[in-house]
Write a protein that holds these residues in place. Structure first.
Motif, PDB file in Angstrom:
ATOM      1  N   PRO A  44     -10.888   4.861   8.077  1.00  0.00           N
ATOM      2  CA  PRO A  44     -10.471   3.461   8.191  1.00  0.00           C
ATOM      3  C   PRO A  44      -9.381   3.134   7.168  1.00  0.00           C
ATOM      4  CG  PRO A  44     -12.595   3.603   7.113  1.00  0.00           C
ATOM      5  CD  PRO A  44     -12.271   4.984   7.582  1.00  0.00           C
ATOM      6  N   LYS A  45      -8.495   2.259   7.594  1.00  0.00           N
ATOM      7  CA  LYS A  45      -7.393   1.863   6.721  1.00  0.00           C
ATOM      8  C   LYS A  45      -7.692   0.480   6.154  1.00  0.00           C
ATOM      9  CE  LYS A  45      -5.068   5.469   8.157  1.00  0.00           C
ATOM     10  NZ  LYS A  45      -6.090   6.120   8.916  1.00  0.00           N
ATOM     11  N   ARG A  46      -7.325   0.273   4.884  1.00  0.00           N
ATOM     12  CA  ARG A  46      -7.538  -1.033   4.252  1.00  0.00           C
ATOM     13  C   ARG A  46      -6.347  -1.383   3.383  1.00  0.00           C
ATOM     14  NH1 ARG A  46     -12.060  -3.893   3.649  1.00  0.00           N
ATOM     15  NH2 ARG A  46     -11.334  -4.551   1.610  1.00  0.00           N
ATOM     16  N   GLY A  47      -6.132  -2.672   3.230  1.00  0.00           N
ATOM     17  CA  GLY A  47      -5.146  -3.128   2.265  1.00  0.00           C
ATOM     18  C   GLY A  47      -3.742  -3.224   2.823  1.00  0.00           C
ATOM     19  N   PHE A  48      -2.858  -3.639   1.944  1.00  0.00           N
ATOM     20  CA  PHE A  48      -1.461  -3.854   2.301  1.00  0.00           C
ATOM     21  C   PHE A  48      -0.628  -3.652   1.046  1.00  0.00           C
ATOM     22  CE2 PHE A  48       2.045  -6.972   2.214  1.00  0.00           C
ATOM     23  CZ  PHE A  48       2.813  -6.459   3.247  1.00  0.00           C
ATOM     24  N   HIS A  49       0.474  -2.965   1.195  1.00  0.00           N
ATOM     25  CA  HIS A  49       1.394  -2.769   0.069  1.00  0.00           C
ATOM     26  C   HIS A  49       2.661  -3.568   0.341  1.00  0.00           C
ATOM     27  CE1 HIS A  49       3.727  -0.996  -3.107  1.00  0.00           C
ATOM     28  NE2 HIS A  49       4.649  -0.646  -2.224  1.00  0.00           N
ATOM     29  N   ASN A  50       2.917  -4.553  -0.501  1.00  0.00           N
ATOM     30  CA  ASN A  50       4.105  -5.383  -0.340  1.00  0.00           C
ATOM     31  C   ASN A  50       5.293  -4.677  -0.975  1.00  0.00           C
ATOM     32  OD1 ASN A  50       5.992  -7.349  -0.122  1.00  0.00           O
ATOM     33  ND2 ASN A  50       4.974  -8.834  -1.429  1.00  0.00           N
ATOM     34  N   PRO A  51       6.280  -4.263  -0.189  1.00  0.00           N
ATOM     35  CA  PRO A  51       7.424  -3.552  -0.770  1.00  0.00           C
ATOM     36  C   PRO A  51       8.341  -4.459  -1.588  1.00  0.00           C
ATOM     37  CG  PRO A  51       7.741  -3.858   1.576  1.00  0.00           C
ATOM     38  CD  PRO A  51       6.358  -4.354   1.262  1.00  0.00           C
ATOM     39  N   PHE A  52       8.191  -5.772  -1.453  1.00  0.00           N
ATOM     40  CA  PHE A  52       9.062  -6.707  -2.166  1.00  0.00           C
ATOM     41  C   PHE A  52       8.392  -7.316  -3.395  1.00  0.00           C
ATOM     42  CE2 PHE A  52      10.213  -6.834   2.354  1.00  0.00           C
ATOM     43  CZ  PHE A  52      11.485  -6.308   2.265  1.00  0.00           C
ATOM     44  N   SER A  53       7.222  -6.806  -3.770  1.00  0.00           N
ATOM     45  CA  SER A  53       6.524  -7.385  -4.914  1.00  0.00           C
ATOM     46  C   SER A  53       7.273  -7.062  -6.209  1.00  0.00           C
ATOM     47  CB  SER A  53       5.096  -6.848  -5.008  1.00  0.00           C
ATOM     48  OG  SER A  53       5.116  -5.474  -5.312  1.00  0.00           O
ATOM     49  N   VAL A  54       7.161  -7.968  -7.166  1.00  0.00           N
ATOM     50  CA  VAL A  54       7.817  -7.799  -8.465  1.00  0.00           C
ATOM     51  C   VAL A  54       6.726  -7.657  -9.514  1.00  0.00           C
ATOM     52  CG1 VAL A  54       9.349  -8.860 -10.152  1.00  0.00           C
ATOM     53  CG2 VAL A  54       9.779  -9.168  -7.724  1.00  0.00           C
ATOM     54  N   GLU A  55       6.799  -6.580 -10.307  1.00  0.00           N
ATOM     55  CA  GLU A  55       5.795  -6.328 -11.333  1.00  0.00           C
ATOM     56  C   GLU A  55       6.327  -6.823 -12.685  1.00  0.00           C
ATOM     57  OE1 GLU A  55       3.269  -3.310 -11.568  1.00  0.00           O
ATOM     58  OE2 GLU A  55       2.970  -3.162  -9.406  1.00  0.00           O
ATOM     59  N   TYR A  56       5.473  -7.519 -13.407  1.00  0.00           N
ATOM     60  CA  TYR A  56       5.832  -8.024 -14.725  1.00  0.00           C
ATOM     61  C   TYR A  56       4.940  -7.376 -15.778  1.00  0.00           C
ATOM     62  CZ  TYR A  56       8.545 -11.831 -12.641  1.00  0.00           C
ATOM     63  OH  TYR A  56       9.472 -12.564 -11.962  1.00  0.00           O
TER      64      TYR A  56
END
Length: 178
Positions: free
Chosen positions: A93-105
């Motif tokens: 099963p697949k879970r979650g989502f990775h936002n490619p436009f997220s900004v890490e601080y």
């Protein structure tokens, strides 16, 4: 009857290769020239010739076994293929989502900036050099936890509302870096 016992001595084999009489002649034999160049021993291997008769140990089926998809010419199985069965990476099963436009601080609190002397201009590069920010690709955000006791100019990518208020209250300035 008595057995005949040999003395154990055998005739010494003489090599057909002549040994040079002196060292200079021996070195002359070992010098490399275009006529006696050879690759190092063990660096070159003969190509295995499959399908060249039963005497070659790889005749008839050429080492591919008997019948089936894997014995045919041009066979190559794709990554994750399990013989037509639903592969493991599709069964799980697949879970979650990775936002490619997220900004890490990388976040810093105001109380941590009290180590800098008054009048200093604190930049993200200076914070990285002093070890406050570990990852070089992260942006820097200043949060308002604690009190700022020195009057400093702070350049960062983002500020919280409480951090802006406390910086101006201490007499310092803040600037948002693009």
């Amino acid at each position: 009857m008595a057995k005949k016992v040999s003395s154990g001595r055998t005739a010494k084999k003489t090599s057909s290769r002549r040994k040079p009489a002196n060292k200079s002649a021996a070195r002359a034999l070992t010098l490399a020239s275009l006529s006696n160049l050879r690759p190092p021993v063990g660096s070159r291997h003969r190509k295995v010739r499959v399908g060249r008769g039963m005497g070659s140990k790889l005749g008839k089926t050429s080492g591919s076994g008997d019948k089936g998809q894997k014995s045919r010419r041009g066979y190559s199985r794709r990554r994750g293929f399990e013989g037509g069965q639903m592969p493991l990476h599709r069964r799980m099963p697949k879970r979650g989502f990775h936002n490619p436009f997220s900004v890490e601080y990388s976040v810093l609190n105001l109380e941590e900036l009290n180590v800098f002397p008054a009048g200093e201009t604190v930049t993200p590069e200076l914070l990285r050099a002093h070890g406050f920010v570990r990852r070089s690709r992260d942006r820097v955000k200043i949060l308002g936890d604690g009190e700022l006791t020195t009057k400093i100019a702070i350049h960062a990518h983002a500020f919280s509302a409480s951090a802006k208020e406390k910086i101006t209250k201490a007499g310092g300035t803040f600037e948002v870096v693009a």
